[in-house]
Design a protein around this motif. Structure first.
Motif, PDB file in Angstrom:
ATOM      1  N   PHE A   1       0.907  -1.205   0.164  1.00  0.00           N
ATOM      2  CA  PHE A   1      -0.120   0.136   0.196  1.00  0.00           C
ATOM      3  C   PHE A   1       0.930   1.278   0.103  1.00  0.00           C
ATOM      4  O   PHE A   1       1.981   1.124   0.558  1.00  0.00           O
ATOM      5  CB  PHE A   1      -0.861   0.149   1.192  1.00  0.00           C
ATOM      6  CG  PHE A   1      -2.076  -1.092   1.259  1.00  0.00           C
ATOM      7  CD1 PHE A   1      -3.308  -0.654   0.727  1.00  0.00           C
ATOM      8  CD2 PHE A   1      -1.929  -2.466   1.717  1.00  0.00           C
ATOM      9  CE1 PHE A   1      -4.221  -1.667   0.715  1.00  0.00           C
ATOM     10  CE2 PHE A   1      -2.721  -3.297   1.581  1.00  0.00           C
ATOM     11  CZ  PHE A   1      -4.163  -2.925   1.284  1.00  0.00           C
ATOM     12  N   ARG A   2       0.472   2.279  -0.577  1.00  0.00           N
ATOM     13  CA  ARG A   2       0.996   3.425  -0.717  1.00  0.00           C
ATOM     14  C   ARG A   2       0.214   4.579  -0.695  1.00  0.00           C
ATOM     15  O   ARG A   2      -1.169   4.210  -0.703  1.00  0.00           O
ATOM     16  CB  ARG A   2       1.749   3.758  -2.136  1.00  0.00           C
ATOM     17  CG  ARG A   2       2.982   2.888  -2.275  1.00  0.00           C
ATOM     18  CD  ARG A   2       3.526   2.942  -3.975  1.00  0.00           C
ATOM     19  NE  ARG A   2       4.710   2.054  -4.106  1.00  0.00           N
ATOM     20  CZ  ARG A   2       5.862   2.398  -3.825  1.00  0.00           C
ATOM     21  NH1 ARG A   2       6.154   3.686  -2.958  1.00  0.00           N
ATOM     22  NH2 ARG A   2       6.883   1.712  -4.040  1.00  0.00           N
ATOM     23  N   LEU A   3       0.610   5.834  -0.290  1.00  0.00           N
ATOM     24  CA  LEU A   3      -0.322   6.793   0.290  1.00  0.00           C
ATOM     25  C   LEU A   3      -0.673   7.634  -0.744  1.00  0.00           C
ATOM     26  O   LEU A   3      -0.012   8.014  -1.702  1.00  0.00           O
ATOM     27  CB  LEU A   3       0.347   8.000   1.679  1.00  0.00           C
ATOM     28  CG  LEU A   3       0.704   6.970   2.668  1.00  0.00           C
ATOM     29  CD1 LEU A   3       1.221   7.983   3.707  1.00  0.00           C
ATOM     30  CD2 LEU A   3      -0.061   6.346   3.133  1.00  0.00           C
ATOM     31  N   ASP A   4      -2.162   8.038  -0.996  1.00  0.00           N
ATOM     32  CA  ASP A   4      -2.399   9.002  -2.042  1.00  0.00           C
ATOM     33  C   ASP A   4      -2.292  10.493  -1.571  1.00  0.00           C
ATOM     34  O   ASP A   4      -1.630  10.819  -0.428  1.00  0.00           O
ATOM     35  CB  ASP A   4      -3.930   8.627  -2.699  1.00  0.00           C
ATOM     36  CG  ASP A   4      -5.002   8.872  -1.120  1.00  0.00           C
ATOM     37  OD1 ASP A   4      -4.531   9.457  -0.266  1.00  0.00           O
ATOM     38  OD2 ASP A   4      -6.108   8.551  -1.545  1.00  0.00           O
ATOM     39  N   ALA A   5      -2.761  11.494  -2.477  1.00  0.00           N
ATOM     40  CA  ALA A   5      -2.504  12.732  -2.133  1.00  0.00           C
ATOM     41  C   ALA A   5      -3.297  13.463  -0.615  1.00  0.00           C
ATOM     42  O   ALA A   5      -2.822  14.356  -0.278  1.00  0.00           O
ATOM     43  CB  ALA A   5      -3.278  13.832  -3.085  1.00  0.00           C
TER      44      ALA A   5
ATOM     45  N   ALA B   1      -6.546  -3.624  13.438  1.00  0.00           N
ATOM     46  CA  ALA B   1      -6.869  -2.394  12.582  1.00  0.00           C
ATOM     47  C   ALA B   1      -6.017  -2.090  11.322  1.00  0.00           C
ATOM     48  O   ALA B   1      -6.477  -1.973  10.373  1.00  0.00           O
ATOM     49  CB  ALA B   1      -7.716  -1.557  13.293  1.00  0.00           C
ATOM     50  N   ASP B   2      -4.788  -2.068  11.595  1.00  0.00           N
ATOM     51  CA  ASP B   2      -3.991  -1.419  10.843  1.00  0.00           C
ATOM     52  C   ASP B   2      -3.187  -2.515   9.783  1.00  0.00           C
ATOM     53  O   ASP B   2      -1.988  -2.002   9.502  1.00  0.00           O
ATOM     54  CB  ASP B   2      -2.922  -0.292  11.568  1.00  0.00           C
ATOM     55  CG  ASP B   2      -3.609   0.848  12.275  1.00  0.00           C
ATOM     56  OD1 ASP B   2      -4.648   1.159  11.696  1.00  0.00           O
ATOM     57  OD2 ASP B   2      -3.052   1.387  13.169  1.00  0.00           O
ATOM     58  N   TRP B   3      -3.902  -3.192   9.253  1.00  0.00           N
ATOM     59  CA  TRP B   3      -3.002  -4.562   8.752  1.00  0.00           C
ATOM     60  C   TRP B   3      -2.717  -4.058   7.475  1.00  0.00           C
ATOM     61  O   TRP B   3      -1.534  -4.604   6.952  1.00  0.00           O
ATOM     62  CB  TRP B   3      -4.120  -5.611   8.654  1.00  0.00           C
ATOM     63  CG  TRP B   3      -5.420  -5.434   7.730  1.00  0.00           C
ATOM     64  CD1 TRP B   3      -6.410  -4.984   8.326  1.00  0.00           C
ATOM     65  CD2 TRP B   3      -5.308  -5.475   6.195  1.00  0.00           C
ATOM     66  NE1 TRP B   3      -7.221  -4.903   7.249  1.00  0.00           N
ATOM     67  CE2 TRP B   3      -6.753  -5.002   6.086  1.00  0.00           C
ATOM     68  CE3 TRP B   3      -4.735  -5.755   5.359  1.00  0.00           C
ATOM     69  CZ2 TRP B   3      -6.971  -4.863   4.730  1.00  0.00           C
ATOM     70  CZ3 TRP B   3      -4.984  -5.803   3.876  1.00  0.00           C
ATOM     71  CH2 TRP B   3      -6.216  -5.367   3.731  1.00  0.00           C
ATOM     72  N   ARG B   4      -3.065  -2.939   6.982  1.00  0.00           N
ATOM     73  CA  ARG B   4      -2.742  -2.309   5.474  1.00  0.00           C
ATOM     74  C   ARG B   4      -1.177  -1.855   5.785  1.00  0.00           C
ATOM     75  O   ARG B   4      -0.472  -1.474   4.768  1.00  0.00           O
ATOM     76  CB  ARG B   4      -3.729  -1.279   4.993  1.00  0.00           C
ATOM     77  CG  ARG B   4      -4.947  -1.897   4.641  1.00  0.00           C
ATOM     78  CD  ARG B   4      -5.784  -0.667   4.126  1.00  0.00           C
ATOM     79  NE  ARG B   4      -6.995  -1.255   3.795  1.00  0.00           N
ATOM     80  CZ  ARG B   4      -8.136  -1.585   4.606  1.00  0.00           C
ATOM     81  NH1 ARG B   4      -7.928  -1.014   6.114  1.00  0.00           N
ATOM     82  NH2 ARG B   4      -9.373  -1.870   4.308  1.00  0.00           N
ATOM     83  N   SER B   5      -0.866  -1.581   7.128  1.00  0.00           N
ATOM     84  CA  SER B   5       0.516  -0.977   7.305  1.00  0.00           C
ATOM     85  C   SER B   5       1.603  -2.008   7.148  1.00  0.00           C
ATOM     86  O   SER B   5       2.851  -1.577   7.142  1.00  0.00           O
ATOM     87  CB  SER B   5       0.609  -0.357   8.412  1.00  0.00           C
ATOM     88  OG  SER B   5       0.784  -1.413   9.649  1.00  0.00           O
ATOM     89  N   LEU B   6       1.465  -3.273   7.102  1.00  0.00           N
ATOM     90  CA  LEU B   6       2.347  -4.367   7.004  1.00  0.00           C
ATOM     91  C   LEU B   6       2.950  -4.463   5.913  1.00  0.00           C
ATOM     92  O   LEU B   6       2.217  -4.166   4.829  1.00  0.00           O
ATOM     93  CB  LEU B   6       1.795  -5.539   7.757  1.00  0.00           C
ATOM     94  CG  LEU B   6       1.245  -5.199   9.089  1.00  0.00           C
ATOM     95  CD1 LEU B   6       0.519  -6.696   9.621  1.00  0.00           C
ATOM     96  CD2 LEU B   6       2.126  -5.078   9.985  1.00  0.00           C
ATOM     97  N   PHE B   7       4.122  -5.176   5.597  1.00  0.00           N
ATOM     98  CA  PHE B   7       4.571  -5.391   4.267  1.00  0.00           C
ATOM     99  C   PHE B   7       4.966  -4.351   3.234  1.00  0.00           C
ATOM    100  O   PHE B   7       4.815  -4.432   2.061  1.00  0.00           O
ATOM    101  CB  PHE B   7       4.010  -6.758   3.724  1.00  0.00           C
ATOM    102  CG  PHE B   7       3.733  -7.882   4.531  1.00  0.00           C
ATOM    103  CD1 PHE B   7       4.841  -8.651   5.127  1.00  0.00           C
ATOM    104  CD2 PHE B   7       2.463  -8.004   5.131  1.00  0.00           C
ATOM    105  CE1 PHE B   7       4.491  -9.693   6.085  1.00  0.00           C
ATOM    106  CE2 PHE B   7       2.020  -9.127   6.083  1.00  0.00           C
ATOM    107  CZ  PHE B   7       3.152  -9.883   6.521  1.00  0.00           C
ATOM    108  N   SER B   8       5.266  -3.299   3.839  1.00  0.00           N
ATOM    109  CA  SER B   8       5.510  -1.986   3.217  1.00  0.00           C
ATOM    110  C   SER B   8       6.468  -1.131   3.907  1.00  0.00           C
ATOM    111  O   SER B   8       6.330  -0.323   4.703  1.00  0.00           O
ATOM    112  CB  SER B   8       4.262  -1.242   2.901  1.00  0.00           C
ATOM    113  OG  SER B   8       3.123  -1.832   2.184  1.00  0.00           O
TER     114      SER B   8
END
Length: 703
Positions: A95-99, A191-198
């Motif tokens: 996952f990457r961050l948008d604007a 809850a913050d599983w999207r933070s992993l493996f990045s």
């Protein structure tokens, strides 16, 4: 992990104050019941966006960094911003961050990712892009996920890791139907599983303690991104990234990116000499560059820093001369970080919550934000949350009444806390007479303005006598090395703003000095001294004058910036201080250590994690614990907003303004500059074709 001695407990609160406190917390929390409104970033990114078909193929981008990184492993304690920049160009991120600072799936690596089960346990299934391969030809797969989990789980002490948040909640990782399907089962909901493996490292790095601890410090032999690591040269002071022939996505426009170590106060010179093409700069440097741009009709930065140099000299080049900086422009936005006033609640007057609240009510946060942001033409809006910034999902202004200046309320809080006008001080004023009293916030008879004293560790007392010299140490403008995630893992670093504003005339209104138990109410305000620290002095001096008006005296102590954070903030050697926190899309994970209640250790020390104000409550901890375990995004936002309201009520951290982000870039560079929240897209960066111009609303497209 930081430790500190246990400070004195706060004084007993009166019944009247407790009632007022409960009402204030209720008012702060009530905003969570308002209708949901989506906020927007206060400032858009400024990257000279251009379609890819207008960007030339090839070229070398020379990009300034503070120093060549000591490690290329972002999970090690000495990782820095350069480590993160390299990882973003050469390694996968799910996952990457948008604007808006919100995580978005990266389709180059991830076909899909979703929670497929919550009972009896949370299970997330990742389906990887089948074209994703490492530079050695091996596909990116489940074995890489499993190796990284084992390295970061915290179960094997042989791995020297700086952080394992989230990975420690994973119970197992399994291969699904094939190696491109990864099934992650959590032992505890996260809850913050999207933070992993990045980022995701290859198993060549994470597979053994030796390769993790030492192998990835100086080299990354196996990568997977639009660029590959060509080499790290500590002697020359640069890192070279080269276009990867194994990249399956849109091919990188640049042939190379060379990261060059250049001190911040030398970057304008390096740009003028052609040694670099892109650099984050301080306002003083930005002013010099903007002056050069005037010669070709560019719009200058506003304010005094655009008209003069640091020494007060400046001006446009003489007629007929072309400045070496005339091909450089300033791209500006706001960083995903905010500057705060920190109040050390472990001892002294600030151990009393009423005094901390009085400090908060004495501040005009809009005026303070304007000192830094208005001269740069950036939006002057105080930050209303400790946990998110405008544009992010969790953001909501939770400041309530504490975020607004109210001198009468500040004085009432101080009176309730037992601080009264000092008789000795009043008699001293009478003896001095109307012409003999010294101006509030300045030295008696020396003609100095506050904050303008000898920079080598000296102090000024606002409303007091000259203090003894105090020599300390300070860190300025960089994250602590244990935090390397793009977009900002929690970390403290002194903010940079604009050139110092003028000091008010002598005789500015000030309240009588307050006294309790025979002692005056005076706070030690520690500020850094070093390149780029002038704006902090400007803000600090204005805060001191605001506090002076309610009877709180401050002793401003300037300390060298190479140890400011370690020797003063982390050590608790301050009453008031200015420093900044980055924000991420994952505050339930990343912000919790900053506001966790300090816990006494078995050896008598106090485990404060990253809570350098030493103020916390069980209720805030519980709200964070609930937020990290819910898998309902709306519920997580509400819990975080409630936590923020209670952090405001504790008044140990007063957010002031979002930090400015100024990037000097060659006018021919496209899709790079002041990124704001967004993760850089390295493959779209490049130099414009001859005659091409980026459009104000243009965005990169495939070609």
């Amino acid at each position: 992990m930081a430790h500190d001695g246990v400070g004195p407990r706060a004084a007993m609160r009166s019944g009247a104050f407790l009632t007022a406190g409960i009402l204030a917390v209720s008012a702060l929390a009530a905003c969570s019941a308002d209708k949901e409104k989506t906020s927007k970033p206060l400032a858009a990114q400024d990257i000279a966006a251009a379609p890819r078909n207008l960007v030339a193929d090839g070229g070398t981008l020379r990009w300034a960094i503070d120093a060549v990184p000591q490690t290329l492993n972002t999970f090690q304690s000495d990782a820095d911003a350069a480590t993160t920049r390299i990882a973003g160009a050469v390694l996968p991120s799910m996952f990457r961050l948008d604007a808006n600072g919100r995580p978005q799936r990266d389709p180059d690596f991830l076909q899909s990712a979703k929670v497929v089960s919550t009972e009896p346990k949370q299970v997330v299934v990742y389906r990887l892009n089948q074209q994703a391969v490492w530079s050695d030809g091996r596909e990116v797969g489940a074995d890489d996920f499993a190796a990284q989990w084992r390295a970061l789980s915290g179960k094997d002490s042989a791995y020297w890791t700086a952080r394992n948040a989230g990975y420690d909640r994973i119970e197992k990782i399994e291969r699904g139907r094939n190696n491109l399907e990864v099934k992650v089962t959590f032992g505890k909901p996260y809850a913050d599983w999207r933070s992993l493996f990045s980022p995701l490292y290859p198993k060549d790095v994470t597979g053994t303690p030796d390769s993790f601890n030492d192998g990835a410090r100086r080299n990354l032999k196996v990568t997977a991104g639009p660029f590959a690591l060509k080499g790290v040269d500590h002697k020359k002071g640069d890192v070279t990234l080269t276009r990867s022939p194994r990249w399956w996505g849109r091919p990188a426009k640049l042939s190379e990116i060379v990261l060059v170590a250049v001190p911040r106060d030398e970057r304008a010179t390096a740009l003028g000499e052609g040694r670099i093409d892109l650099a984050d700069v301080d306002p003083e440097e930005a002013g010099r560059i903007t002056l050069a741009a005037r010669d070709k009709g560019a719009t200058p930065l506003q304010g005094p820093s655009a008209a003069t140099g640091e020494d007060g000299e400046g001006g446009a080049p003489e007629s007929g001369q072309r400045s070496p900086l005339s091909g450089i422009e300033i791209r500006k936005s706001l960083e995903p970080a905010y500057t705060q006033l920190a109040l050390n609640g472990s001892h002294g007057p600030l151990a009393d919550e009423r005094v901390r609240r009085a400090v908060a009510r004495a501040l005009d946060r809009t005026e303070l934000a304007g000192l830094v942001l208005k001269p740069l033409g950036l939006p002057v809006v105080p930050v209303g949350s400790h946990l998110a910034l405008s544009g992010q999902d969790a953001y909501r202004d939770g400041s309530g009444s504490l975020g607004r200046q109210d001198t009468e309320q500040a004085q009432a809080l101080l009176a309730d806390a037992g601080w009264e006008r000092g008789r000795a001080v009043q008699e001293q004023k009478k003896a001095a007479g109307p012409e003999g009293g010294k101006a509030s916030g300045s030295e008696a008879g020396d003609g100095k303005a506050p904050g303008r004293d000898d920079p080598q560790g000296h102090s000024d007392k606002h409303g007091g006598q000259h203090a003894d010299d105090r020599v300390g140490k300070h860190i300025d403008g960089e994250l602590p090395r244990e935090h390397g995630r793009e977009g900002g893992m929690p970390g403290a670093y002194a903010p940079k703003g604009t050139a110092a504003a003028g000091t008010p005339a002598a005789g500015a209104a000030a309240a009588a000095t307050l006294v309790k138990d025979g002692k005056p109410l005076q706070l030690r305000f520690v500020l850094p001294y070093g390149p780029g620290s002038g704006p902090l002095h400007t803000v600090g001096d204005r805060i001191a004058r605001m506090l002076d008006k309610v009877g709180i005296r401050t002793e401003i102590t300037k300390v060298p910036d190479n140890g400011y954070f370690k020797d003063h903030i982390a050590a608790g050697d301050y009453d008031l201080a200015l420093y900044s926190w980055p924000v991420t899309p994952y505050p339930a994970t990343d912000a919790r250590p900053i506001y966790a209640k300090p816990v006494p250790g078995a050896d008598g020390s106090l485990n404060i994690e990253q809570n350098y104000t030493r103020v916390g409550t069980d209720q805030v901890d519980q709200l964070f614990d609930q937020a990290i375990t819910t898998l309902d995004d709306g519920e997580e936002r509400n819990l975080l907003r409630k936590a923020d309201a209670r952090i405001w009520a504790g008044a140990a951290s007063i957010p002031l303004y979002q930090r400015p982000q100024l990037t000097a870039a060659r006018t021919t560079l496209a899709n790079v500059g002041a990124f704001g929240f967004q993760t850089p897209v390295y493959e779209d960066m490049g130099f414009l074709k001859k005659g091409a111009r980026p459009g104000p609303a243009a965005s990169p497209t495939a070609s």
